[in-house]
Scaffold this motif. Structure first.
Motif, PDB file in Angstrom:
ATOM      1  N   SER A   1       0.777  -1.670   4.422  1.00 17.38           N
ATOM      2  CA  SER A   1      -0.350  -0.841   4.838  1.00 17.38           C
ATOM      3  C   SER A   1      -0.116   0.617   4.476  1.00 17.38           C
ATOM      4  CB  SER A   1      -0.594  -0.981   6.342  1.00 17.38           C
ATOM      5  OG  SER A   1      -1.128  -2.253   6.637  1.00 17.38           O
ATOM      6  N   CYS A   2       1.112   1.077   4.644  1.00 21.38           N
ATOM      7  CA  CYS A   2       1.429   2.449   4.247  1.00 21.38           C
ATOM      8  C   CYS A   2       1.231   2.640   2.751  1.00 21.38           C
ATOM      9  CB  CYS A   2       2.863   2.781   4.646  1.00 21.38           C
ATOM     10  SG  CYS A   2       3.115   2.988   6.423  1.00 21.38           S
ATOM     11  N   VAL A   3       1.651   1.656   1.966  1.00 21.00           N
ATOM     12  CA  VAL A   3       1.471   1.731   0.513  1.00 21.00           C
ATOM     13  C   VAL A   3      -0.014   1.756   0.160  1.00 21.00           C
ATOM     14  CG1 VAL A   3       1.837   0.498  -1.667  1.00 21.00           C
ATOM     15  CG2 VAL A   3       3.667   0.597   0.046  1.00 21.00           C
ATOM     16  N   ASN A   4      -0.801   0.937   0.826  1.00 20.15           N
ATOM     17  CA  ASN A   4      -2.237   0.852   0.524  1.00 20.15           C
ATOM     18  C   ASN A   4      -2.984   2.136   0.870  1.00 20.15           C
ATOM     19  OD1 ASN A   4      -1.926  -1.803  -0.320  1.00 20.15           O
ATOM     20  ND2 ASN A   4      -2.428  -2.655   1.686  1.00 20.15           N
ATOM     21  N   LEU A   5      -2.551   2.817   1.924  1.00 16.11           N
ATOM     22  CA  LEU A   5      -3.339   3.929   2.460  1.00 16.11           C
ATOM     23  C   LEU A   5      -2.900   5.306   1.975  1.00 16.11           C
ATOM     24  CD1 LEU A   5      -3.671   2.565   6.098  1.00 16.11           C
ATOM     25  CD2 LEU A   5      -5.483   2.721   4.395  1.00 16.11           C
ATOM     26  N   VAL A   6      -1.685   5.436   1.495  1.00 16.06           N
ATOM     27  CA  VAL A   6      -1.229   6.750   1.054  1.00 16.06           C
ATOM     28  C   VAL A   6      -1.907   7.094  -0.278  1.00 16.06           C
ATOM     29  CG1 VAL A   6       0.775   5.996  -0.307  1.00 16.06           C
ATOM     30  CG2 VAL A   6       0.860   8.175   0.959  1.00 16.06           C
ATOM     31  N   ARG A   7      -2.084   8.378  -0.537  1.00 18.88           N
ATOM     32  CA  ARG A   7      -2.752   8.833  -1.751  1.00 18.88           C
ATOM     33  C   ARG A   7      -1.864   8.627  -2.970  1.00 18.88           C
ATOM     34  NH1 ARG A   7      -0.231  13.373  -3.528  1.00 18.88           N
ATOM     35  NH2 ARG A   7       0.720  14.765  -1.997  1.00 18.88           N
ATOM     36  N   HIS A   8      -2.452   8.808  -4.178  1.00 19.13           N
ATOM     37  CA  HIS A   8      -1.681   8.808  -5.413  1.00 19.13           C
ATOM     38  C   HIS A   8      -0.614   9.917  -5.348  1.00 19.13           C
ATOM     39  CE1 HIS A   8      -4.694   6.088  -6.928  1.00 19.13           C
ATOM     40  NE2 HIS A   8      -4.086   6.006  -8.101  1.00 19.13           N
ATOM     41  N   HIS A   9       0.587   9.577  -5.789  1.00 19.33           N
ATOM     42  CA  HIS A   9       1.736  10.489  -5.765  1.00 19.33           C
ATOM     43  C   HIS A   9       2.131  10.876  -4.339  1.00 19.33           C
ATOM     44  CE1 HIS A   9       1.304  10.676 -10.063  1.00 19.33           C
ATOM     45  NE2 HIS A   9       0.070  11.153  -9.954  1.00 19.33           N
ATOM     46  N   GLY A  10       1.717  10.071  -3.360  1.00 21.93           N
ATOM     47  CA  GLY A  10       2.105  10.318  -1.977  1.00 21.93           C
ATOM     48  C   GLY A  10       3.494   9.779  -1.680  1.00 21.93           C
ATOM     49  N   LEU A  11       3.902   9.957  -0.410  1.00 21.51           N
ATOM     50  CA  LEU A  11       5.244   9.562   0.039  1.00 21.51           C
ATOM     51  C   LEU A  11       5.135   8.454   1.080  1.00 21.51           C
ATOM     52  CD1 LEU A  11       8.354   9.995   0.345  1.00 21.51           C
ATOM     53  CD2 LEU A  11       7.800  11.762   2.051  1.00 21.51           C
TER      54      LEU A  11
END
Length: 332
Positions: free
Chosen positions: A217-227
């Motif tokens: 879920s964290c991967v799906n929701l974080v922005r491009h180039h996010g952490l």
């Protein structure tokens, strides 16, 4: 001394006449005043010892506060008599005395009760987990157990402009609001995508649970180039499947909350000490129960009413976290 020891899966051995640990040259001996139960590591060790190799390598009972009563030859004598909290001890805190390395010690101000001070073991973890949060970032924290609540406080101190938290439990989310969350979401991790309007443009997504669903879920929701930050330990589902094409497409960064070297441990403890001394961390909201040492089995049973102790693909015995329970302090 009195001590509990984890000797087999779901089997605790109580010894009323256990030997007091002898501190090594770089260690101290602490008279334990409180040891809070880790809802992830301690409970996983208890339920999976002998079934997962890593469960026999950690310290069962590692969130300690107490008073230093003896120091090794390489330890400054200024620690003698000090009230301390411990990052990671060498011996269990479910005992009257425990040994710990000097690098693991933080000084506990007199204004903080030992029962609350033991929770500070989570602070260096939260400091490391949030090290990538920058001024003005929008942060998502999935999971509002004790370590998620600690990460919430530190992310706010680092300058996050907006913090969104998600959990299955309304009671925990009320605590999150009291500690500074801007938005709360009650939903299983797999359903968080339905809240895309609330979680738009997430710069840092922190998994404070440690399950396949919460990480993805964290991967799906974080922005491009996010952490993406792995704060919750993947003790139960130790192998997690991720979509590497999605990671590559988004150009994501990732780190965990662990300290790999003693220098990293010292740096995290220095930062933790400054926050504690300045009174910047709120602990009363995180402590819900105080019990004597003899009631450790009862406390373990209460905290075990948790869905995250079962593998995610199998049937869950419980629908969510234990009701109205965060940290339980065990006091010898």
């Amino acid at each position: 001394m009195r001590r509990f020891e984890l000797v087999a899966r779901r089997k605790l051995d109580f010894n009323a006449c256990a030997a007091v640990p002898s501190p090594a040259e770089d260690e101290v001996l602490v008279q334990v005043k409180a040891c809070t139960i880790c809802g992830r590591s301690d409970l996983t060790y208890y339920h999976y010892l002998g079934e997962r190799d890593h469960c026999g390598k950690g310290c069962f009972g590692h969130e300690i506060a107490g008073t230093v009563v003896e120091v090794g030859r390489q330890v400054g004598r200024g620690w003698l008599g000090e009230r301390v909290f411990i990052r990671t001890p060498r011996t269990t805190g479910y005992a009257e005395y425990a040994a710990a390395r000097e690098v693991a010690l933080g000084r506990l101000p007199a204004a903080i009760p030992f029962e609350q001070g033991a929770i500070l073991q989570l602070l260096p973890l939260a400091i490391n987990a949030t090290r990538g949060v920058r001024l003005g970032d929008r942060v998502l924290i999935v999971g509002q157990g004790p370590v998620g609540l600690m990460a919430l406080q530190v992310a706010r101190l680092r300058g996050a402009s907006h913090i969104i938290v998600a959990d299955l439990d309304d009671w925990r989310l009320k605590r999150s609001t009291a500690l500074g969350a801007d938005d709360t979401i009650k939903a299983p991790a797999a359903d968080l995508a339905a809240w895309a309007d609330v979680v738009a443009e997430i710069d840092v997504a922190i998994d404070a649970v440690g399950t396949p669903s919460t990480l993805n879920s964290c991967v799906n929701l974080v922005r491009h180039h996010g952490l993406v930050v792995m704060l919750g330990t993947h003790h139960v589902d130790t192998r997690v499947t991720v979509d590497l094409v999605q990671w590559e497409h988004k150009g994501l960064r990732v780190h965990s909350s662990a300290e790999a070297t003693d220098e990293e441990r010292r740096a995290a403890m220095r930062q933790a000490q400054r926050l504690v001394d300045a009174g910047r961390i709120r602990l009363p909201d995180m402590l819900t129960h105080v019990m004597p040492l003899e009631e450790l089995p009862k406390a373990i049973a209460k905290l075990s009413e948790s869905s995250v102790l079962d593998p995610e693909k199998g049937p869950a015995r419980y629908p969510g976290p234990p009701p109205e329970t965060l940290k339980v302090a065990i006091c010898p």
